[in-house]
Design a protein around this motif. Sequence first.
Motif, PDB file in Angstrom:
ATOM      1  N   LYS A  46      35.902  40.079  46.454  1.00  0.00           N
ATOM      2  CA  LYS A  46      37.352  39.942  46.269  1.00  0.00           C
ATOM      3  C   LYS A  46      37.724  38.646  45.543  1.00  0.00           C
ATOM      4  O   LYS A  46      38.585  38.640  44.666  1.00  0.00           O
ATOM      5  CB  LYS A  46      38.046  40.002  47.638  1.00  0.00           C
ATOM      6  N   ILE A  49      37.202  38.878  41.809  1.00  0.00           N
ATOM      7  CA  ILE A  49      38.144  39.835  41.202  1.00  0.00           C
ATOM      8  C   ILE A  49      39.538  39.223  41.122  1.00  0.00           C
ATOM      9  O   ILE A  49      40.196  39.260  40.077  1.00  0.00           O
ATOM     10  CB  ILE A  49      38.161  41.156  42.009  1.00  0.00           C
ATOM     11  N   ASP A  76      33.571  32.610  37.708  1.00  0.00           N
ATOM     12  CA  ASP A  76      34.137  33.799  38.373  1.00  0.00           C
ATOM     13  C   ASP A  76      35.089  33.469  39.523  1.00  0.00           C
ATOM     14  O   ASP A  76      36.009  34.233  39.802  1.00  0.00           O
ATOM     15  CB  ASP A  76      33.001  34.686  38.923  1.00  0.00           C
ATOM     16  N   SER A 195      47.286  39.636  42.160  1.00  0.00           N
ATOM     17  CA  SER A 195      46.022  40.333  42.418  1.00  0.00           C
ATOM     18  C   SER A 195      46.252  41.489  43.385  1.00  0.00           C
ATOM     19  O   SER A 195      47.367  41.663  43.886  1.00  0.00           O
ATOM     20  CB  SER A 195      45.037  39.334  43.049  1.00  0.00           C
ATOM     21  N   TYR A 226      39.465  47.497  44.950  1.00  0.00           N
ATOM     22  CA  TYR A 226      39.502  46.252  44.172  1.00  0.00           C
ATOM     23  C   TYR A 226      38.675  46.407  42.891  1.00  0.00           C
ATOM     24  O   TYR A 226      39.092  45.988  41.810  1.00  0.00           O
ATOM     25  CB  TYR A 226      38.974  45.085  45.009  1.00  0.00           C
ATOM     26  N   LYS A 227      37.496  47.055  43.033  1.00  0.00           N
ATOM     27  CA  LYS A 227      36.640  47.254  41.852  1.00  0.00           C
ATOM     28  C   LYS A 227      37.318  48.169  40.839  1.00  0.00           C
ATOM     29  O   LYS A 227      37.188  47.983  39.631  1.00  0.00           O
ATOM     30  CB  LYS A 227      35.291  47.860  42.278  1.00  0.00           C
ATOM     31  N   MET A 230      39.746  46.201  38.912  1.00  0.00           N
ATOM     32  CA  MET A 230      38.991  45.367  37.960  1.00  0.00           C
ATOM     33  C   MET A 230      38.584  46.217  36.743  1.00  0.00           C
ATOM     34  O   MET A 230      38.693  45.779  35.593  1.00  0.00           O
ATOM     35  CB  MET A 230      37.739  44.841  38.678  1.00  0.00           C
TER      36      MET A 230
END
Length: 236
Positions: A46, A49, A76, A195, A226-227, A230
Motif C-alpha cells: 500500500k 502504491i 517507491d 490515494s 489497490y493493485k 495502480m
Amino acid sequence: MEKMEQLYEGKAKRVYATADAEKVIVSYKDDATALDGLKKGTIAGKGAINNRMSNYLMQILEKQGVKTHFVEELNDRETVVKKVSIVPLEVIIRNISAGSFAKRYGVEEGIVFDEPTVEFSYKNDDLHDPLINSYHAIALKLATKEEIEEIKAMAFKVNEVLKEYFINLGVKLVDFKLEFGRLSDKTLVLADEISPDTCRFWDAETNEKLDKDRFRRDMGGVEDAYKEMMHRVFGE
C-alpha cells in the motif's frame, strides 16, 4: 536529499526533517487503520502504491493550476515535499452518496448528486474528527474566511480535474478527503495524499469498490483493489 530526525509519525506516514528547513521527506507505510483507529491491519504494498499515485496525481493537478506540496519522488515509498503547517480541517468532496453520508442521512449508496457537495471535519483525533461548518471553523480560528473560500475553490477544482481523469480510466470518483497546508509565507497548498486510502473509487461499469472500503468492511481483495488502481493509473 537525506533524511534527518523523524518529526512525526501518523497512521500511514512518517515525516523526516532534511537539511532544508522548508522541505521534509514523507515515508509511506503499509499500516492501515479504519473506524476511527479501532480497526488496524496491514495492506501489503500500500505504501508504495499510495506514494507513487499521490505524486503522479499532484503533478497532474499542478499542471491545472492547483498548488501542491509535491517536490520530488525519491523512491517507491519516499517523497520530498514542502514543509507545511496543516490547516486542521479535513475537506470532503462527494459526487455520489456513499459511506458516512449515506449512513448519516439514511439514503442508499450510489445516488449521483446534481452537483458535488463539500463538508468539513475538525481534524482532531481526541474529538473523533467531528463534522463542522465554515462558521465553526472561523470561530475556532482554524482558518480565516478568505482561506476557507480558497480551500473550497481549490477542492472543487481538484474534483473537476480528477473526476474527468478517472472516468477516462473507467473509474468513478465517488468521494475523497483532502488536506491543505500553509507554507512559511502563508500560501495555501494541497498537502497529505490522494490515494485509495483517501478516495472512494468504483469501477465505472460494475461499481466494484477499488479502495480502502474493502478493508473497512472486511470485503477481502484489499491488495488486489489497490493493485488494480495502480494498473489503471500506470498500466503496471
